[in-house]
Scaffold this motif. Structure first.
Motif: not given
Length: 531
Positions: A351-369
């Motif tokens: 694995i060279r790269r990870l593209e992570v996407e967070f959709r929704g009001e519960d996960v959107e502000p907690n992207g880092k953890p």
């Protein structure tokens, strides 16, 4: 049984909690030398300390079993957080427990400066009665400048409004909305802030950014007759520059509870403390019976909860947003970890790269953890060393895995969804997950296929042509080999096209069974994963 080492005084209320915990054994080794601590700490799962015991990089290297370092108090100057992070040790403090005590001392010093209370008290006790010497100023109508609008600064701000003060704040990390909620004017430039304040109170940690932030240049910008209070950390104000500003009558009074060196030593600081405009206390911001009781209780509760995996309150080397309850986020952390683990077990190549996407009001502000949890899932299947939420980012950096995050406040098909696209040296794969009933993790996207799979236990993932008889052939083969199917979920791209199956099984399939499955004519790919 968890073993906890205590290296400083801890209040009786905290000791009572330790003694009541059936799964905890604690030992007291008061203020050990570094050599003694290095010899001892290897047997312990956690250490609870105060400011008197340095936890340095060599200490953490010797602490082979250590999972948690708890600081009974706020300051972390004596703990090498970077070294702890490399070792995967959670570092936590107790910022709420003694914040009110620090707030009240700040206001006490402010009033002592305004009304010359220490000098007036000493004068009366000497038999004097010279009221005219102690003409003071009122707080009402004055402008208060708060540097650092966090837990303590915000409480100081609200209480000083009750005195009729006009409160403004300088804090580059606080939003306008937060300041408005506190009825505080947020000032964007430190220079403007310094020019306007009648009183300045400091409530920011000592960092490379804040070290020496108030020096000769800053004093020159201040109003004549400004009064300054520092109950935060020594080193934020340059002590020689403060002495010069007092001598020049630029500063009318200073309240100090913290110093560059403690106890304070050196010619400049001694000259400073000898001046009658200075009210000084010996770092007693947290010294109330209530605060010490609360600190002891909170640090013990936090350490035990962390060891049990129940909660991660006030961990400073985890990327949790302030105020987030780990328990409410835990199901999403588990989901992200499952997605990461599935990615690593499915993908071919490095694995060279990870593209992570967070959709929704519960996960959107907690992207880092959530990204950290996903990295833990990615790395755990391939590393022999312990991977946890603390060291996962560090280990990913070491392995050259680049991570990008995209966030959206709304999701299309689910209230909250986490998507992870992994790019390796050989292929790209996409996996998405969501929570059902706010607690049950499900895999809802596997590359181009929509599914509804349970990421738990051993599972077989099959890719096949979408023709009749596949389920019958696979089910018969597994049954003949004594493998029970717990759950079978399918998805296909189109009728008669390609399909994917996610089959939860009660016991892992042997390599010979996997080969038999691959030999079935409609089957194109077979993977076994453990989640």
């Amino acid at each position: 049984m968890f073993r906890i080492l205590i290296t400083d005084d801890l209040g009786r209320a905290g000791l009572n909690l330790l003694e009541a915990a059936a799964d905890v054994k604690h030992d007291l080794l008061k203020l050990p030398t570094p050599e003694k601590l290095m010899q001892t700490i290897g047997d312990y799962d956690a250490v609870i300390t105060r400011s008197g015991t340095p936890l340095t990089a060599p200490i953490f290297e010797a602490a082979k079993k250590l999972k948690v370092a708890g600081r009974a108090g706020v300051g972390l100057d004596n703990i090498d957080i970077e070294a702890a992070t490399r070792r995967g040790v959670l570092v936590m403090n107790t910022p709420e427990a003694n914040s009110l005590a620090a707030v009240e001392l700040t206001i006490g010093l402010m009033l002592a400066l305004c009304r010359h209370i220490p000098r007036a008290d000493a004068s009366v006790k000497k038999g004097e009665w010279t009221r005219s010497k102690f003409m003071g100023v009122q707080l009402s109508g004055k402008s208060l400048g708060v540097i650092g609008l966090g837990r303590i600064g915000s409480k100081v701000a609200t209480r000083c409004q009750a005195f009729g003060m006009k409160v403004m704040a300088y804090d580059p990390y606080i939003t306008e909305e937060t300041a408005e909620r506190l009825h505080v004017r947020l000032v964007g430039a430190l220079e403007e802030f310094l020019r306007e304040a009648d009183f300045i109170t400091i409530h920011t940690p000592l960092t490379e950014e804040t070290r020496g932030m108030i020096g000769a240049k800053e004093f020159a910008l201040m109003k004549d007759g400004v009064r300054i209070i520092n109950c935060a950390r020594g080193g934020i104000i340059e002590e020689k520059a403060l002495l010069d500003a007092l001598s020049a009558k630029k500063v009318a009074g200073v309240g100090l509870d913290v110093y560059l060196k403690e106890p304070p030593k050196g010619e400049s600081i001694q000259q400073l403390l000898s001046r009658e405009e200075v009210v000084a206390t010996p770092h007693i911001g947290a010294n109330t019976w209530e605060a010490q009781r609360d600190v002891a209780v909170q640090v013990v509760q936090q350490v035990i909860e962390a060891l049990r995996g129940e909660n991660l309150r006030n961990v400073v080397n985890l990327p949790f947003p302030e105020g987030v309850d780990y328990r409410s986020l835990a199901p999403y952390m588990e989901l992200a970890e499952k997605i990461g683990s599935l990615q690593m077990q499915m993908i071919l190549g490095r694995i060279r790269r990870l593209e992570v996407e967070f959709r929704g009001e519960d996960v959107e502000p907690n992207g880092k953890p959530l990204t950290v949890a996903l990295l833990k899932g990615i790395l755990s299947p391939i590393l022999s060393e312990d991977v946890n939420y603390v060291n996962a980012s560090h280990l990913a950096d070491q392995r050259g895995i680049q991570v990008t995050q995209t966030r959206h406040p709304a999701a299309q098909d689910y209230s909250n969804v986490i998507l992870c696209r992994a790019v390796s040296t050989r292929e790209t794969r996409l996996i998405g997950g969501a929570l059902f009933l706010h607690k049950i993790p499900r895999i809802v996207l596997l590359d181009d296929y929509r599914i509804d799979a349970l990421p738990s236990g051993p599972a077989l993932i099959l890719s096949n042509r979408d023709i009749p008889g596949v389920i019958g052939k696979v089910g018969t083969l597994l049954g003949d080999r004594g493998i029970n199917i717990a759950e079978w979920q399918m998805g296909r791209n189109e009728r008669g096209g390609m399909a994917v199956s996610f089959i939860n099984i009660d016991t892992p399939a042997s390599e010979s069974v996997l080969q038999e499955l691959r030999a079935l004519s409609p089957i194109l790919e077979v993977r076994q994963v453990k989640l």
